[in-house]
Design a protein around this motif. Structure first.
Motif, PDB file in Angstrom:
ATOM      1  N   ALA A 343      87.811 -37.839 -71.454  1.00 44.71           N
ATOM      2  CA  ALA A 343      88.166 -38.796 -70.590  1.00 44.71           C
ATOM      3  C   ALA A 343      87.772 -39.697 -70.456  1.00 44.71           C
ATOM      4  N   LEU A 344      87.241 -41.017 -71.240  1.00 44.54           N
ATOM      5  CA  LEU A 344      87.489 -42.000 -71.915  1.00 44.54           C
ATOM      6  C   LEU A 344      89.135 -41.929 -72.281  1.00 44.54           C
ATOM      7  N   ASP A 345      89.390 -41.656 -73.617  1.00 44.05           N
ATOM      8  CA  ASP A 345      91.055 -41.762 -74.002  1.00 44.05           C
ATOM      9  C   ASP A 345      91.957 -41.412 -72.890  1.00 44.05           C
ATOM     10  N   SER A 346      91.856 -40.722 -72.063  1.00 48.23           N
ATOM     11  CA  SER A 346      92.909 -40.414 -71.637  1.00 48.23           C
ATOM     12  C   SER A 346      93.003 -41.783 -70.423  1.00 48.23           C
ATOM     13  N   SER A 347      91.523 -42.225 -70.098  1.00 48.23           N
ATOM     14  CA  SER A 347      91.726 -43.576 -69.201  1.00 48.23           C
ATOM     15  C   SER A 347      92.245 -44.634 -69.782  1.00 48.23           C
ATOM     16  N   THR A 359      90.441 -49.608 -66.544  1.00 51.53           N
ATOM     17  CA  THR A 359      89.909 -48.663 -67.896  1.00 51.53           C
ATOM     18  C   THR A 359      88.973 -47.811 -67.541  1.00 51.53           C
ATOM     19  N   LEU A 360      88.358 -46.621 -67.455  1.00 51.41           N
ATOM     20  CA  LEU A 360      87.353 -46.092 -67.224  1.00 51.41           C
ATOM     21  C   LEU A 360      85.702 -46.467 -68.744  1.00 51.41           C
ATOM     22  N   THR A 361      84.968 -46.810 -68.062  1.00 49.53           N
ATOM     23  CA  THR A 361      83.152 -46.885 -68.963  1.00 49.53           C
ATOM     24  C   THR A 361      82.676 -45.672 -69.167  1.00 49.53           C
TER      25      THR A 361
END
Length: 455
Positions: A343-347, A359-361
């Motif tokens: 999920a972090l990578d996708s963001s 970006t998602l934290t």
């Protein structure tokens, strides 16, 4: 452990150490030197500062000598929640992920799922997937099974016996032109859905139309009525890739959107979770918020099948409930920790494409993997964080577990919250299931498995 102050809960276990969880107002809250009490019903009786020991001991009737002390590099976090996983697809996870979704389903999914009429095969696969997800720290899972009711009942029994909280859905589909051997009639789907009523404490039924392309409008309407009349959860898929969206438009030309198809058949409720949603419009997300419908973000699967990248920031800005899903077998990993990282990578991919994207934290991803997942499944009154009165669904994590993947290079600095958080953040980026030394569901230790069963 009795007490003399009129408190009805009998304390079963008390822990001292670091606890990390999310709240409604704080993405990550770190409680150092906390005292956490679990009562005999498996619920959190108290969570207080260590300085309150004397008062707690007197009130709840336990001896300080009975406290279990977490080690220096250990902490508790809430159990992780998998809001979308196909238990029946576990045997071929990671297979042929170079195929687009619809071709992949016809080549692998439907032939394998049709085998689940064989209960011995179902027993083998379902036991393995429940054990694996528990070992990976998934204390709650929302499972798709197959069209076979008896095998679905078996999955519910296995999850309950092994101690996993679960929503289990018998898949419904009365239209499947590419694989006519794997479908039911509309009447069969309706009758078998009504027969799927598990009598297991940890397991709930979830009405499961596979997705709009494999269901007629008549079946969708019947399933919506069953869910409404029995106050049941609902799960399905939506807007995973462009080909699927076009197919839905062709099959339901009278509907304004993919979301509108489900809405017209009363399938969007505050107990509904829809997987993917990579290509939902702002108008559709508004309808999700208005109906209380949740999304399950499945980044591993979305990337592996080249389906799309969900803009999580936009979902959060629309105030839509959001959890994480592994989507085995479209996702090759049965670990929500992997889903958190993906999920972090996708963001970050979206930020690369648009530097203005927020970006998602890590803190936000942590909350989505735990409390967010329980909210998405409408189970947050029972689990998701360490609030008093909730079930103790928890992971005991040891970042220096023997044989684990983490090498600590330097000793800890001052134990202030920021340093501790950065330490935990960096270790979770490197950790795997070997760092999860114990898993608890409703206060019961389920990993290590106390009663291993032959597979």
């Amino acid at each position: 452990m009795a007490n003399s102050n009129g408190y009805t809960a009998e304390i079963m276990r008390v822990y001292r150490g670091t606890c990390i969880h999310s709240t409604q107002h704080t993405a990550v809250e770190i409680l150092e030197d906390a005292l956490l009490g679990v009562d005999v019903k498996g619920k959190i009786a108290f969570i207080e500062k260590d300085s309150e020991l004397d008062g707690l001991s007197e009130k709840f009737g336990f001896s300080p000598s009975e406290i279990t002390q977490l080690a220096q590099h250990e902490f508790f976090m809430p159990g992780m929640v998998d809001t979308h996983i196909h238990a029946s697809q576990y045997s071929y996870a990671g297979t042929a992920l170079d195929m687009p979704l619809m071709q992949w389903l016809c080549t692998y999914t439907f032939p394998v799922e049709s085998r689940f009429k064989d209960l011995e095969f179902a027993q083998r696969v379902y036991t393995k997937v429940v054990k694996r997800t528990l070992r990976n720290g998934t204390t709650t899972a929302c499972y798709h099974a197959t069209i076979h009711t008896d095998a679905t009942l078996l999955l519910g029994q296995i999850a309950n016996d092994l101690g996993q909280r679960a929503l289990v859905g018998k898949v419904c589909m009365d239209r499947n032109n590419p694989a006519k051997y794997y479908k039911e009639t509309c009447q069969e789907s309706q009758e078998e859905t009504c027969r799927w009523v598990p009598a297991y404490p940890l397991v709930k039924p979830v009405v499961t139309p596979r997705f709009a392309p494999t269901c007629t409008g008549a079946l969708l309407g019947q399933l919506g009525a069953i869910a409404k009349n029995n106050n049941l959860h609902i799960q399905s898929h939506i807007s995973e890739n462009a080909e699927e969206i076009k197919l839905v438009k062709d099959l339901f030309p009278e509907s304004k959107s993919y979301t509108d198809v489900y809405h017209k058949h009363n399938l969007l409720t505050d107990k509904t979770v829809m997987a993917h949603g990579c290509h939902l419009t702002d108008e559709e997300l508004t309808l999700f918020r208005e109906t209380g419908t949740s999304l399950s973000h499945c980044p591993n699967s979305n990337i592996s099948l080249c389906s799309g990248v969900l803009n999580v920031r936009n979902v959060l800005n629309h105030k839509v409930k959001l959890g994480l899903g592994t989507d085995v077998a479209g996702g090759y990993s049965a670990s929500i920790l992997d889903a958190l990282r993906r999920a972090l990578d996708s963001s970050k991919i979206l930020t690369i494409q648009d530097p203005g994207h927020e970006t998602l934290t890590f803190e936000e991803a942590f909350r989505i993997a735990t409390l967010g997942g329980s909210q998405a499944l409408s189970l947050d009154d029972q689990t998701g964080n360490f609030e008093v009165g909730k079930d103790f669904d928890a992971l005991r994590v040891n970042v220096t577990a023997p044989g684990g993947p983490i090498d600590l290079i330097q000793s800890d600095g001052p134990k202030v919250a920021l340093n501790l958080f950065n330490h935990i953040y960096s270790q979770m980026n490197k950790s795997d299931d070997r760092n999860i030394v114990e898993v608890f569901v409703a206060g019961r230790k389920v990993v290590p498995f106390t009663e291993p069963k032959p597979e």
